[in-house]
Each structure stands twice: as C-alpha cells, then as structure tokens.
Motif scaffolding. Structure first.
Motif, PDB file in Angstrom:
ATOM      1  N   PRO A 151       0.777  -1.239   0.000  1.00 25.59           N
ATOM      2  CA  PRO A 151       0.000   0.000   0.000  1.00 25.59           C
ATOM      3  C   PRO A 151       0.807   1.287   0.000  1.00 25.59           C
ATOM      4  N   ALA A 152       2.103   1.241   0.334  1.00 20.50           N
ATOM      5  CA  ALA A 152       2.919   2.461   0.313  1.00 20.50           C
ATOM      6  C   ALA A 152       3.439   2.786  -1.087  1.00 20.50           C
ATOM      7  N   THR A 153       3.089   1.974  -2.050  1.00 16.99           N
ATOM      8  CA  THR A 153       3.542   2.179  -3.422  1.00 16.99           C
ATOM      9  C   THR A 153       2.966   3.468  -4.011  1.00 16.99           C
ATOM     10  N   LEU A 154       3.836   4.265  -4.638  1.00 19.08           N
ATOM     11  CA  LEU A 154       3.460   5.531  -5.287  1.00 19.08           C
ATOM     12  C   LEU A 154       2.752   6.484  -4.320  1.00 19.08           C
ATOM     13  N   GLN A 155       3.216   6.484  -3.070  1.00 18.07           N
ATOM     14  CA  GLN A 155       2.574   7.336  -2.070  1.00 18.07           C
ATOM     15  C   GLN A 155       2.739   8.819  -2.407  1.00 18.07           C
ATOM     16  N   GLU A 156       3.860   9.184  -3.026  1.00 18.69           N
ATOM     17  CA  GLU A 156       4.074  10.586  -3.400  1.00 18.69           C
ATOM     18  C   GLU A 156       3.061  11.029  -4.462  1.00 18.69           C
ATOM     19  N   LEU A 157       2.823  10.161  -5.422  1.00 20.56           N
ATOM     20  CA  LEU A 157       1.862  10.477  -6.481  1.00 20.56           C
ATOM     21  C   LEU A 157       0.447  10.549  -5.919  1.00 20.56           C
ATOM     22  N   LYS A 158       0.129   9.640  -5.018  1.00 21.83           N
ATOM     23  CA  LYS A 158      -1.194   9.631  -4.393  1.00 21.83           C
ATOM     24  C   LYS A 158      -1.427  10.916  -3.591  1.00 21.83           C
ATOM     25  N   THR A 159      -0.409  11.341  -2.834  1.00 19.92           N
ATOM     26  CA  THR A 159      -0.534  12.557  -2.024  1.00 19.92           C
ATOM     27  C   THR A 159      -0.679  13.794  -2.901  1.00 19.92           C
ATOM     28  N   ALA A 160       0.076  13.839  -3.992  1.00 20.84           N
ATOM     29  CA  ALA A 160      -0.006  14.990  -4.892  1.00 20.84           C
ATOM     30  C   ALA A 160      -1.385  15.092  -5.539  1.00 20.84           C
ATOM     31  N   TRP A 161      -1.941  13.966  -5.960  1.00 30.67           N
ATOM     32  CA  TRP A 161      -3.279  13.990  -6.575  1.00 30.67           C
ATOM     33  C   TRP A 161      -4.354  14.360  -5.566  1.00 30.67           C
ATOM     34  N   ALA A 162      -4.122  14.046  -4.286  1.00 33.90           N
ATOM     35  CA  ALA A 162      -5.116  14.358  -3.246  1.00 33.90           C
ATOM     36  C   ALA A 162      -5.307  15.860  -3.082  1.00 33.90           C
ATOM     37  N   THR A 163      -4.351  16.654  -3.552  1.00 33.93           N
ATOM     38  CA  THR A 163      -4.512  18.114  -3.493  1.00 33.93           C
ATOM     39  C   THR A 163      -5.420  18.618  -4.609  1.00 33.93           C
ATOM     40  N   VAL A 164      -5.730  17.759  -5.571  1.00 33.27           N
ATOM     41  CA  VAL A 164      -6.512  18.163  -6.737  1.00 33.27           C
ATOM     42  C   VAL A 164      -7.982  17.778  -6.602  1.00 33.27           C
ATOM     43  N   ASP A 165      -8.238  16.514  -6.223  1.00 34.40           N
ATOM     44  CA  ASP A 165      -9.617  16.048  -6.090  1.00 34.40           C
ATOM     45  C   ASP A 165      -9.639  14.806  -5.204  1.00 34.40           C
ATOM     46  N   ARG A 166     -10.808  14.211  -5.046  1.00 33.76           N
ATOM     47  CA  ARG A 166     -10.961  13.049  -4.170  1.00 33.76           C
ATOM     48  C   ARG A 166     -11.108  11.746  -4.939  1.00 33.76           C
ATOM     49  N   TYR A 167     -10.861  11.771  -6.224  1.00 36.50           N
ATOM     50  CA  TYR A 167     -10.924  10.546  -7.008  1.00 36.50           C
ATOM     51  C   TYR A 167      -9.729   9.648  -6.689  1.00 36.50           C
ATOM     52  N   SER A 168      -9.869   8.379  -7.045  1.00 36.04           N
ATOM     53  CA  SER A 168      -8.757   7.443  -6.912  1.00 36.04           C
ATOM     54  C   SER A 168      -7.863   7.570  -8.138  1.00 36.04           C
ATOM     55  N   HIS A 169      -6.605   7.966  -7.912  1.00 35.67           N
ATOM     56  CA  HIS A 169      -5.662   8.121  -9.023  1.00 35.67           C
ATOM     57  C   HIS A 169      -4.561   7.062  -9.009  1.00 35.67           C
ATOM     58  N   VAL A 170      -4.438   6.343  -7.912  1.00 36.23           N
ATOM     59  CA  VAL A 170      -3.419   5.311  -7.773  1.00 36.23           C
ATOM     60  C   VAL A 170      -4.103   4.038  -7.297  1.00 36.23           C
ATOM     61  N   ASN A 171      -3.737   2.913  -7.886  1.00 32.41           N
ATOM     62  CA  ASN A 171      -4.346   1.643  -7.497  1.00 32.41           C
ATOM     63  C   ASN A 171      -4.064   1.332  -6.025  1.00 32.41           C
ATOM     64  N   ASP A 172      -5.020   0.669  -5.373  1.00 31.70           N
ATOM     65  CA  ASP A 172      -4.851   0.261  -3.983  1.00 31.70           C
ATOM     66  C   ASP A 172      -4.292  -1.153  -3.926  1.00 31.70           C
ATOM     67  N   PHE A 173      -3.540  -1.433  -2.855  1.00 32.59           N
ATOM     68  CA  PHE A 173      -2.854  -2.710  -2.760  1.00 32.59           C
ATOM     69  C   PHE A 173      -3.046  -3.329  -1.377  1.00 32.59           C
ATOM     70  N   TYR A 174      -3.056  -4.652  -1.344  1.00 27.38           N
ATOM     71  CA  TYR A 174      -3.130  -5.379  -0.081  1.00 27.38           C
ATOM     72  C   TYR A 174      -1.845  -5.167   0.723  1.00 27.38           C
ATOM     73  N   SER A 175      -1.986  -5.144   2.049  1.00 31.81           N
ATOM     74  CA  SER A 175      -0.818  -5.029   2.924  1.00 31.81           C
ATOM     75  C   SER A 175      -0.212  -6.406   3.167  1.00 31.81           C
ATOM     76  N   LEU A 176       0.999  -6.412   3.717  1.00 41.06           N
ATOM     77  CA  LEU A 176       1.669  -7.674   4.042  1.00 41.06           C
ATOM     78  C   LEU A 176       0.840  -8.493   5.018  1.00 41.06           C
ATOM     79  N   LYS A 177       0.304  -7.862   6.047  1.00 39.86           N
ATOM     80  CA  LYS A 177      -0.496  -8.591   7.034  1.00 39.86           C
ATOM     81  C   LYS A 177      -1.757  -9.168   6.413  1.00 39.86           C
TER      82      LYS A 177
END
Length: 263
Positions: A151-177
C-alpha cells in the motif's frame, strides 16, 4: 484493498496489451524485483511443472528456467500480446504459453509443483479466490513464490493527486499482514514474508507518468475519474509533487516478497 475499490479487469487487459511493445524498455524495477525474488527462494530445483502467473514479456520466466530444472514451464498472462512477446523472447522446449486470468486458472487439480509470479497479483480483484485456485492446482506440498506491491507504493503520487480532487488516481494494494492472513485462510503456510521499500528517481513527474503508461500500469480502479484530466488539474498535481535537492522526483514502491507452501 483492491477488492474494496474494485478493478476494471477489461481495462487491465487492454492496458497491458497496449504496453507489450514498450514494456521491456521501461520495466527496470520489475526486472530488479524478479531477480531478487529468485534469490530469496531455496525451493527444490528439480520439479515437473512450474507456472509463471502474469508472465508479461517473459523476463522472470526466462530466469526461472535458468534457475530451476523442470519438465514443463507454463507461462500465463491475461494479455495475449504480452504472451506473444514472451514466446519471441524465450526459445525453450519446456515452455508452453496460455492466455488466462489468475483468478480462474484453467488447470487440473493437483497438477502443478510450483507457482511463481512477479509483480502481477496486484491486478487481481480477489486474493481469496486467487489463493484458493492456486491451492487447488498445486500438488501436495506444492510451493508458491511471488512478489506484489504494497500500500505504500506511489505514495508521493497519491498525495499529490489528493490536493486536486478526491478521485482514486493510484491503485490500492493489499498489505503484508492482509496477504499473510489470506494465505493462511486459503491453506498456505508462509515461509518467508517480507516488505521492502524501493525508490526510483525521475527528472520530472511527466517522466514518471510516461513510464507508468509505458509498462501498462494505468489507474484501473473503478473509483477513478472517468473524465479526461484537464491541463489545469495536471499542473496542480505536478506543482504539489515534492522534488529533492537535485530537482528530481521520487517514486516509492513497497515490494512484498512471499514464499509459501500448501498445507
């Protein structure tokens, strides 16, 4: 989790089909992870049948054939153009390619010794079904080896897009646990489970975006904005993306490595 937002599997297939020609020239991270994944296993080197799930253009498949002695290597991918590239890249009598979805393996029960997969299972909707299917086709004491994004993948890109809108711009991923839990519930015993952070550097945000497009890693969540991104939105996201002292942008990738066996 992918299963919560959902993935558009038809778009996954189209994205990777379109990226078959450009993939090998851009997938440096995927190649690096593939070799590290092979280094992390001490599984038996002499088996009857191995399946590479999500083989892409065949880099991982080719190196697995060098590492393991097997009578049959089954290379599977959801995108037929990727399989065509794998056939061109690997000339081995043991290789057989087939087009299928990891969530519905068209293989006989108890017919496979080892299932392997490099950075492909993140494109699956339901890991419960995936691992149940893997367990079905594996022989007694069969082995599973794979890598996937966390889930920490492309966290920088996800954070940057969050300043623009609330859509999902980065795929979500399962955690290790979450992955470990699903494995155990599906009848596997994790032997090795590890999360490692990788960082890649780019001269610009557009260079990162072009690489993601070139390897077929589009945003395929059903929560994405169906309308085209405007120039203003793109510029706002780029302005919000952090740069380092060398004026580079960083992309973080959480790589999860798993080795497990059927119980």
């Amino acid at each position: 989790m992918n299963a919560l937002l959902g993935l558009d599997k038809n778009k996954v297939r189209r994205s990777f089909s379109a990226a078959s020609d450009s993939y090998d020239g851009l997938a440096e991270l995927q190649r690096r992870v593939a070799l590290r994944l092979l280094d992390k296993t001490d599984f038996s080197c002499n088996v009857e049948t191995i399946v590479d799930v999500g083989c892409g253009t065949g880099f991982f498949t080719r190196h697995a054939l060098k590492r393991f002695q097997c009578k049959q290597m089954l290379a599977m991918d959801i995108a037929l153009p990727m399989l065509d590239m794998a056939r061109q890249n690997i000339v081995r009598s043991e290789l057989n390619c087939f087009c299928a979805d990891a969530e519905n393996l068209p293989l006989a029960s108890s017919s496979v010794d080892k299932i392997m997969s490099n950075l492909a299972l993140q494109w699956c909707l339901d890991l419960d079904s995936v691992f149940a299917g893997f367990r079905r086709v594996l022989k007694e004491d069969g082995k599973l080896l794979f890598s996937t994004f966390g889930p920490a993948t492309l966290q920088e890109l996800k954070t940057a897009w969050a300043t623009v809108d609330r859509y999902s711009h980065v795929n979500d991923f399962y955690s290790l646990k979450q992955i470990e839990r699903i494995l155990r519930l599906s009848g596997f015993r994790p032997i090795m489970a590890e999360s490692v952070m990788e960082k890649s550097f780019y001269p610009s945000v557009m260079a990162l975006m072009n690489e993601l497009k070139g390897i077929g890693a589009h945003n395929v969540t059903k929560g994405r904005n169906k309308n085209p991104t405007t120039r203003s939105q793109l510029q706002q996201m780029i302005a919000a993306y952090p740069v380092d002292e060398k004026q580079r942008v960083t992309a973080s990738y959480e790589i999860i490595y798993i080795a497990a066996e059927k119980v």
